[in-house]
Motif scaffolding. Sequence first.
Motif, PDB file in Angstrom:
ATOM      1  N   UNK A 158     -46.549 -36.365 -21.413  1.00 27.50           N
ATOM      2  CA  UNK A 158     -47.062 -35.727 -20.125  1.00 27.50           C
ATOM      3  C   UNK A 158     -47.989 -34.531 -20.275  1.00 27.50           C
ATOM      4  N   UNK A 159     -47.807 -33.634 -21.221  1.00 28.65           N
ATOM      5  CA  UNK A 159     -48.385 -32.638 -21.609  1.00 28.65           C
ATOM      6  C   UNK A 159     -49.892 -33.136 -22.247  1.00 28.65           C
ATOM      7  N   UNK A 160     -49.886 -33.838 -22.828  1.00 29.49           N
ATOM      8  CA  UNK A 160     -50.906 -34.407 -23.474  1.00 29.49           C
ATOM      9  C   UNK A 160     -52.314 -35.181 -22.420  1.00 29.49           C
ATOM     10  N   UNK A 161     -51.215 -35.955 -21.552  1.00 23.22           N
ATOM     11  CA  UNK A 161     -51.956 -36.394 -20.624  1.00 23.22           C
ATOM     12  C   UNK A 161     -52.686 -35.434 -19.430  1.00 23.22           C
ATOM     13  N   UNK A 162     -52.057 -34.298 -19.228  1.00 21.98           N
ATOM     14  CA  UNK A 162     -52.488 -33.386 -18.460  1.00 21.98           C
ATOM     15  C   UNK A 162     -53.867 -32.623 -19.197  1.00 21.98           C
ATOM     16  N   UNK A 163     -53.682 -32.656 -20.435  1.00 18.02           N
ATOM     17  CA  UNK A 163     -54.646 -31.735 -21.184  1.00 18.02           C
ATOM     18  C   UNK A 163     -55.979 -32.805 -21.310  1.00 18.02           C
ATOM     19  N   UNK A 164     -55.740 -33.848 -21.201  1.00 18.25           N
ATOM     20  CA  UNK A 164     -56.826 -35.007 -21.340  1.00 18.25           C
ATOM     21  C   UNK A 164     -57.591 -34.955 -20.027  1.00 18.25           C
ATOM     22  N   UNK A 165     -56.750 -35.083 -18.922  1.00 19.37           N
ATOM     23  CA  UNK A 165     -57.196 -34.953 -17.474  1.00 19.37           C
ATOM     24  C   UNK A 165     -58.143 -33.655 -17.326  1.00 19.37           C
ATOM     25  N   UNK A 172     -43.119 -26.592 -29.426  1.00 21.51           N
ATOM     26  CA  UNK A 172     -42.644 -26.590 -28.199  1.00 21.51           C
ATOM     27  C   UNK A 172     -43.595 -26.034 -27.225  1.00 21.51           C
ATOM     28  N   UNK A 173     -44.032 -26.601 -26.037  1.00 27.81           N
ATOM     29  CA  UNK A 173     -45.165 -26.046 -25.190  1.00 27.81           C
ATOM     30  C   UNK A 173     -44.593 -24.901 -24.474  1.00 27.81           C
ATOM     31  N   UNK A 174     -43.905 -25.245 -23.497  1.00 28.41           N
ATOM     32  CA  UNK A 174     -43.161 -24.195 -22.572  1.00 28.41           C
ATOM     33  C   UNK A 174     -42.047 -24.669 -22.145  1.00 28.41           C
ATOM     34  N   UNK A 175     -41.027 -23.790 -21.610  1.00 28.11           N
ATOM     35  CA  UNK A 175     -39.813 -24.116 -21.199  1.00 28.11           C
ATOM     36  C   UNK A 175     -39.898 -24.596 -19.689  1.00 28.11           C
ATOM     37  N   UNK A 176     -41.202 -24.290 -19.144  1.00 35.17           N
ATOM     38  CA  UNK A 176     -41.398 -24.713 -17.657  1.00 35.17           C
ATOM     39  C   UNK A 176     -41.618 -26.269 -17.533  1.00 35.17           C
ATOM     40  N   UNK A 177     -42.357 -26.767 -18.825  1.00 33.81           N
ATOM     41  CA  UNK A 177     -42.730 -28.287 -18.701  1.00 33.81           C
ATOM     42  C   UNK A 177     -41.296 -29.113 -18.869  1.00 33.81           C
ATOM     43  N   UNK A 178     -41.347 -29.904 -17.584  1.00 35.10           N
ATOM     44  CA  UNK A 178     -40.279 -30.841 -17.703  1.00 35.10           C
ATOM     45  C   UNK A 178     -40.752 -32.067 -16.915  1.00 35.10           C
TER      46      UNK A 178
END
Length: 946
Positions: free
Chosen positions: A444-451, A479-485
Motif C-alpha cells: 500500500x505504501x509503495x502504491x501511494x509513493x508511485x501515485x 518500518x514506515x510509520x505506525x500510522x500506516x495501516x
Amino acid sequence: MRVNKKYSCLPAEEKGIHIINIRAIEDIGYDQHESTLLNSLSKNPDADCKYGLYFRDGKRKVDYILVYHYKKSSAGRTLTRRALHNDAGARSTKQDPLPGKGVQTEMGESEPHADCHEDDKRFRREEYEGNLVEAGLELEHDEDTKIHGVGFVKIHAPWNVLCREAEFLKLKMPTKKMYQINQTHGLLKKINSVIQKITEPIQPKVAEHKPQTVKRLSYPFSREKQHLFDLSDRDSFFDSKTRSTIVYEILKRTTCTKAKYSMGITSLLANGVYSAAYPLHDLLCEEWASYGVFYKYQPIDLVRKYFGEKIGLYFAWLGVYTQMLIPASIVGIIVFLYGCATVDENIPSMEMCDQRNNITMCPLCDRTCSYWKMSSACATARASHLFDNPATVFFSVFMALWAATFMEHWKRKQMRLNYRWDLTGFEEEEAHPRAEYEAKVLEKSLRKEHKHKEKHRYFPEEAANKWRQRVKTVMAGVKLTDKEKLTWKDRFPAYLTNFVGIIFMVGLTFAIVFGVIIYRISTAAALAISATPSGRSSVRVTVTATAVIINLVVIIFLDEVYGCIARWLTQIEVPKTDKNFEERLIFKAFLLKFVNAYTPIFYVAFFKGRFVGRPGDYVYIFHSFRMEECAPGGCLMELCIQLSIIMLGKQLIQNNLFEIGIPKMKKFIRYMKLKRRLDYNLEPFSGLTPEYMEMIIQFGFVTLFVASFPLAPLFALLNNIIEIRLDAKKFVTELRRPVAVRAKDIGIWYNILRGIGKLAVIINAFVISFTSDFIPRLVYLYMYSENGTMHGFVNHTLSSFNVSDFQAGTAPNDPMELGYEVQICRYKDYREPPWSENKYDISKDFWAVLAARLAFVIVFQNLVMFMSDFVDWIIPDIPKDISQQIHKEKVLMVEVFMREEQGKLQMETWKDKDKKKGENCNNHSPRLSLSHSGSLSSCHSYPVDV
C-alpha cells in the motif's frame, strides 16, 4: 558467493559465535512411531546426542530445528566448505561467519553456476542465521547428510540469552521462597482423603499429579534479582517448553532484509527459504498417550510442562467435559430405560398397534401408493415411545442445567490451573503484526509513493533524492510509520468476498439438503411400486436410512471443504495479528460447519410434515413431487435416527480416517522419501481449531436435540474416552512438537459454548412442543378426555377425508389393495370432517394445541434460563481457597521485597560504620601492640605496654 561483511569483520571469540559444522545428521530426531509420551528425560547425554537432542559435543541441548532444501553443491565447493571448517580458527574477513555456508570470493570461479532463485534463498539464510548468532543463539549446521537435498540447523539458547528473554517476556519463574498451601480441616479433610483413596487407582503415576502441600512463590524473572531464584541446577531451571518458546520469540523477532520487506521466520517459511521450523520431541510417557490408561486421569501439569499452557488447557477442558458427561450419560440411560419399561403401558402406541381399531390411512404418495392400515406402523410407534415420553421433558431441563453447571465448573477449574501454572497475573501483550499484514501495508505504501511520483513527475532534484531515499528505505525493510495501516476501504473487497462466499456456501448446504429431500420423495414413490408387500412395508425405513447416509457423507466431505474455504477467506482479509486471524477463522469455520452439520437435523425437527397440505390439496415441489409426511408416531423417531447416525458416523469416520489415517499416510510418504525416521517426517502442527471444532459440534449434538436422543451423552462419553488418548498419541507420534504458547483461557471457544448452551434451551423447547406429541397429549388429557386417560387420543389426532374429493390423477391406482372399497380415509391433522359445513378447514382443536405449544415454549425457555442464570450466579467463578492463596502470594511477595530492602539498608549501615572506623584508625598513630598471646593487634585492640 556473496559475503556477509557485517559479521565477518570480527573474530569468532568477540562475536560469541559457537557454531559446529557436522557432516552427518542421519540420526537426528528419533523413532517416534512406537513411542508414547512423557515419562522422564534421558539421563544419558551421549544417547540423547545420538538421537539429535544435543549438539555434537553432547553438552548443549537442541532447542529448535530449522530445515531447508537445497541443491547439492559440486565437489569443489564441498571440499572448500570442509577446509573452512577445519580452519575455523583463522577466518578471514572475506569469509561468511557460518561454517558450511560461506566460501572465499576467490573460489567462486570453481563453483558451477547456481540457480538465481536458489542463491537468493541461500543468501537470505546466511543473513538470517548471522542475525540469530548476533542475537546470542548458537547454531550447528549440516548439509552433508544422507538425506538428499535436505539441510538442518540446530539451535541452542545459552544461559545468558534465556535469562535476557525471560526477563523481556516477563516469564514467572519459581523463587526460593516456599509457603504452605491452605489445607482443608475437619469433615472436608476426611472427605477429601476418602476420595483420594478411592480414586488412587485411576490417578496417573507421575510426581506432578500428586497433591501439593507446599508451593514455590513465583515472580517475573529478573537478572538483577537472580538471588531470589533457585539456580542450583541451571540446566533444568528453564524447561524444554520454556526454552523452545524463547527461541521461537527470537526467530519471530529476528529478520532478514535481503528481500523487498523485512522477513521473520514466518515469512521465510512462507517463501520457501526454510521448509520447516519446530522443536524436537524429547519426552516419553506411558501414563498419557496410551489406550491402556483410558480410565485414568490425565497428567495435565506434565502435558502443560511439555506442550505449553494453550495445549494444556485444551486437554484439561476435554478432560473436564468428558468427566461431566458421566452424570449426563447416567441420567440419559435412566430416561431410556424408563421408556423401555413403560412401552407396553403406553396407551397411544397400544391403540395404534390394535388391529381391531381398523383405521384406514390415506395414501402416502399419488397414484402408486394405496391405502394402508395404521397398525402396520406399530413398530415405529413403539420405538417412538422410547424417546418421546414424559421423562424426556425432565431430561431436557436437566441437560440445560447441566450445560450451565459445566461452564461454571470449567471456569473454576481454569482458575485453579491459572494459579498452579502461575498465570494469575498474566496479560497477553500486543502481538506482533503478521508477515502478510506487513507485506500488504508495504504494498500500500509503495502504491501511494508511485501515485505521488506520477502526480509530480517533474519535481526538483532535492525532492527526487528524497523519493529515492524513501524507496531505498522501504525496500530495505525499515518500518514506515505506525500510522500506516489497512483500513476498511483496503479490506472492502475481501469483506465483500467473505460475505458473498459465506452466503453461497450456506446456500449450497441448503441446496444439498433440498436435493436429499427430492431423493427421499422420489425414492419413496419408486419403491412403493414394488409388487411385494414386504418391500412396500419397508419403504419408510429404507428411504430414511439411505438419506441419512447420504447426508453423512456430504457433511463429512463439506466439512473438509468448508475448513479450507474458511481459511482462504480469512487469509484474504489479512488480519493484523495471529490472534485476530485465529478468531476470524474460528468464527467462519464454526458458522459453515454448524450449518453443514445441523441443517438436515433442523429440517426433520421443524419442517418435515409441517407444509404438506391435506388429501385433495397437497403441496407439490416443481408441480411433481409431493412433500413428505411424518410417520404416524411423529417425526421424533426419525429425528433420533438422523441425529444418532450423523453423530456416530461423523465421530467414527473423522477419528479413524482424518485424525489417524491421513497423518499416518503423510508420515509414511515422508519416510519413504527420506528413508529416515525423523521429527521432520511428522505432520506439521496446524493449531487446535480442528480439535476444538470437533468437540464443539459434538457438544451441540449432546445439548441442542437431546430431547430426541437421550443416549447422545453416553455415545459422546464413549467417544471422548478414546478421543483423549487418540489426540495424545497424535500429538506425540504423528505431529511435530508445537511451539509452547502461553494462554490463561480457551479464548473464543468459551463464548461459543455459552451460545450453544443458550440456544439449546430454545431448540429443546421447540422440539418438545412441535416435534413430539407431548403437548397434544396434555391438551387431550386435560381438555378432551372423557375418563381422564389417554384412551381415544389417536382417534382425536386424526382427521377424515372422503376419497371422492381426490384431485384428478392423484387417487390410488389400486384402491382395492386392502380387499375392500374405501370411502373414508384418515390423516394426521386437526381439520373439520368432510360432512362439516366448512369441510377440511382447520379446526378449533388445532388452535388450542398451538396456543398450548407456544405457552410451553415461553414458560420452558424462561424457567430454564432463570435456573441456568441462578446456577451461574450461585457458583463463584473463583474458588475461595484459590482467592485466598492468591492474596497470600501477594502478601508474601511484599514481605520478600521488604526484607530485601531492609537487608540493603543494613548493608549500607555496616559499610558506613566500617568507613567511620577506618577514618578513626587513620587519625591515630599507626602503632602496633602485642597481645597476651603474642600476636600483633591493630588500633581496634586493647593496647598493652611492653
